[in-house]
Design a protein around this motif. Structure first.
Motif, mmCIF file in Angstrom:
data_model
loop_
_atom_site.group_PDB
_atom_site.id
_atom_site.type_symbol
_atom_site.label_atom_id
_atom_site.label_comp_id
_atom_site.label_asym_id
_atom_site.label_seq_id
_atom_site.Cartn_x
_atom_site.Cartn_y
_atom_site.Cartn_z
ATOM 1 N N PHE A 11 0.852 -1.184 0.000
ATOM 2 C CA PHE A 11 0.000 0.000 0.000
ATOM 3 C C PHE A 11 0.892 1.238 0.000
ATOM 4 O O PHE A 11 1.933 1.271 0.650
ATOM 5 C CB PHE A 11 -0.940 0.002 1.203
ATOM 6 N N ILE A 117 3.830 0.010 -9.809
ATOM 7 C CA ILE A 117 2.516 -0.535 -9.449
ATOM 8 C C ILE A 117 2.128 -1.659 -10.405
ATOM 9 O O ILE A 117 1.674 -2.735 -9.987
ATOM 10 C CB ILE A 117 1.449 0.581 -9.449
ATOM 11 N N GLN A 118 2.299 -1.434 -11.693
ATOM 12 C CA GLN A 118 1.919 -2.443 -12.684
ATOM 13 C C GLN A 118 2.771 -3.709 -12.557
ATOM 14 O O GLN A 118 2.254 -4.823 -12.687
ATOM 15 C CB GLN A 118 2.030 -1.858 -14.087
ATOM 16 N N GLN A 121 1.522 -5.662 -9.553
ATOM 17 C CA GLN A 121 0.264 -6.330 -9.861
ATOM 18 C C GLN A 121 0.477 -7.549 -10.753
ATOM 19 O O GLN A 121 -0.180 -8.574 -10.575
ATOM 20 C CB GLN A 121 -0.699 -5.333 -10.517
ATOM 21 N N VAL A 127 -2.191 -4.269 -4.522
ATOM 22 C CA VAL A 127 -1.676 -2.894 -4.433
ATOM 23 C C VAL A 127 -2.822 -1.945 -4.112
ATOM 24 O O VAL A 127 -3.900 -2.019 -4.715
ATOM 25 C CB VAL A 127 -0.996 -2.461 -5.748
ATOM 26 N N GLY A 128 -2.586 -1.053 -3.154
ATOM 27 C CA GLY A 128 -3.615 -0.093 -2.788
ATOM 28 C C GLY A 128 -3.027 1.199 -2.257
ATOM 29 O O GLY A 128 -1.810 1.416 -2.298
ATOM 30 N N ILE A 129 -3.896 2.053 -1.747
ATOM 31 C CA ILE A 129 -3.521 3.371 -1.232
ATOM 32 C C ILE A 129 -4.154 3.561 0.142
ATOM 33 O O ILE A 129 -5.327 3.208 0.342
ATOM 34 C CB ILE A 129 -3.996 4.490 -2.178
ATOM 35 N N LEU A 147 -5.719 7.263 -11.158
ATOM 36 C CA LEU A 147 -5.341 6.060 -10.427
ATOM 37 C C LEU A 147 -6.414 4.976 -10.433
ATOM 38 O O LEU A 147 -6.100 3.791 -10.284
ATOM 39 C CB LEU A 147 -4.979 6.424 -8.981
ATOM 40 N N ILE A 150 -5.967 1.910 -12.540
ATOM 41 C CA ILE A 150 -4.994 0.862 -12.215
ATOM 42 C C ILE A 150 -5.202 0.257 -10.825
ATOM 43 O O ILE A 150 -4.747 -0.863 -10.576
ATOM 44 C CB ILE A 150 -3.538 1.388 -12.347
ATOM 45 N N ILE A 151 -5.884 0.977 -9.941
ATOM 46 C CA ILE A 151 -6.125 0.459 -8.590
ATOM 47 C C ILE A 151 -7.633 0.490 -8.324
ATOM 48 O O ILE A 151 -8.253 1.556 -8.377
ATOM 49 C CB ILE A 151 -5.389 1.298 -7.529
ATOM 50 N N GLN A 155 -9.674 -0.798 -2.961
ATOM 51 C CA GLN A 155 -8.332 -0.904 -2.410
ATOM 52 C C GLN A 155 -7.723 0.472 -2.105
ATOM 53 O O GLN A 155 -6.525 0.599 -1.898
ATOM 54 C CB GLN A 155 -7.438 -1.702 -3.375
ATOM 55 N N ILE A 156 -8.599 1.471 -2.045
ATOM 56 C CA ILE A 156 -8.190 2.836 -1.714
ATOM 57 C C ILE A 156 -8.884 3.235 -0.415
ATOM 58 O O ILE A 156 -10.116 3.187 -0.320
ATOM 59 C CB ILE A 156 -8.539 3.812 -2.845
#
Length: 241
Positions: A11, A117-118, A121, A127-129, A147, A150-151, A155-156
């Protein structure tokens, strides 16, 4: 949720971790105070972030009342700029804050951030924030950076939407519990010592301090890794140069 003992997760913090938060700060001071090229923008920015985190902690987290949030945001500019011999009244601090906010959506991700990030994954990493701040404001930045392409939004995690603010370990525990993650498989990348290093450490996550500003630690906590660039982060997380 049942624990997934094999799922690895990374994250990221948002502000000054996925994009350069110094740019809107510099533009706001240049516009309102006419500061020149020789002004020490990076040290001043660091002190502004320090007071932002400190004042937020004194409020018990990011203020939810607009009056308190406005007072905190104005005070951080007054306190930080005073260290550089610039004394400003509240009205001028408010003008800087307004300009600062207006420039926060003219942003781009750091070079290498999207690629990292890619790649994570592709390796099956979740993957998150995790970010502090008011939900609408932080989501506007997330949209500006594109974003959500891609996320996934689930996951945010934004503190203002959850009512839990970094460095409270409950925010990190909430994220781990949602996905059934175990702490030893969770990595957190962030630039803020107070919020990111202290917060993730308290939750027993693997802590990667993204110290691209070259600042000093603020306590005895020990991040697992220290990185100064996305090349460093890529090598740390993927074992690649």
């Amino acid at each position: 949720m049942k624990s997934n003992t094999t799922q690895r997760a990374v994250f990221f913090d948002l502000d000054d971790t996925l994009y350069d938060h110094l740019i809107p700060f510099r533009l706001a001071l240049q516009t309102i105070l006419s500061t020149g090229d020789d002004f020490p923008y990076e040290p001043a920015y660091h002190r502004m972030r320090y007071y932002s985190d400190k004042l937020s902690a004194e409020y018990g987290g990011t203020p939810t009342l607009e009056r308190d949030l406005e007072a905190m945001r104005n005070s951080r500019f007054q306190l930080s700029l005073a260290e550089f011999d610039i004394t400003i009244p509240t009205e001028q601090a408010a003008a800087i804050q307004a300009e600062y906010l207006s420039k926060q959506f003219e942003i781009e991700m750091f070079d290498g951030a999207l690629q990292l990030i890619q790649q994570l994954q592709t390796q099956g990493v979740l993957v998150g924030i995790i970010t502090n701040g008011p939900p609408e404001h932080q989501m506007n930045k997330i949209h500006a950076l594109d974003l959500l392409n891609i996320i996934p939004i689930e996951q945010i995690f934004i503190s203002g939407a959850l009512g839990i603010t970094k460095p409270d370990r409950k925010l990190f525990d909430h994220v781990a519990n949602k996905f059934g993650l175990i702490a030893s498989n969770c990595y957190y990348v962030g630039d803020s010592w107070r919020n990111d290093v202290v917060g993730a450490s308290s939750a027993e996550w693997n802590v990667i301090w993204f110290n691209h500003r070259g600042v000093q630690p603020e306590s005895a906590h020990r991040p697992h890794h220290r990185c100064a660039s996305y090349a460093d982060l890529t090598a740390c997380l993927l074992g690649k140069n």
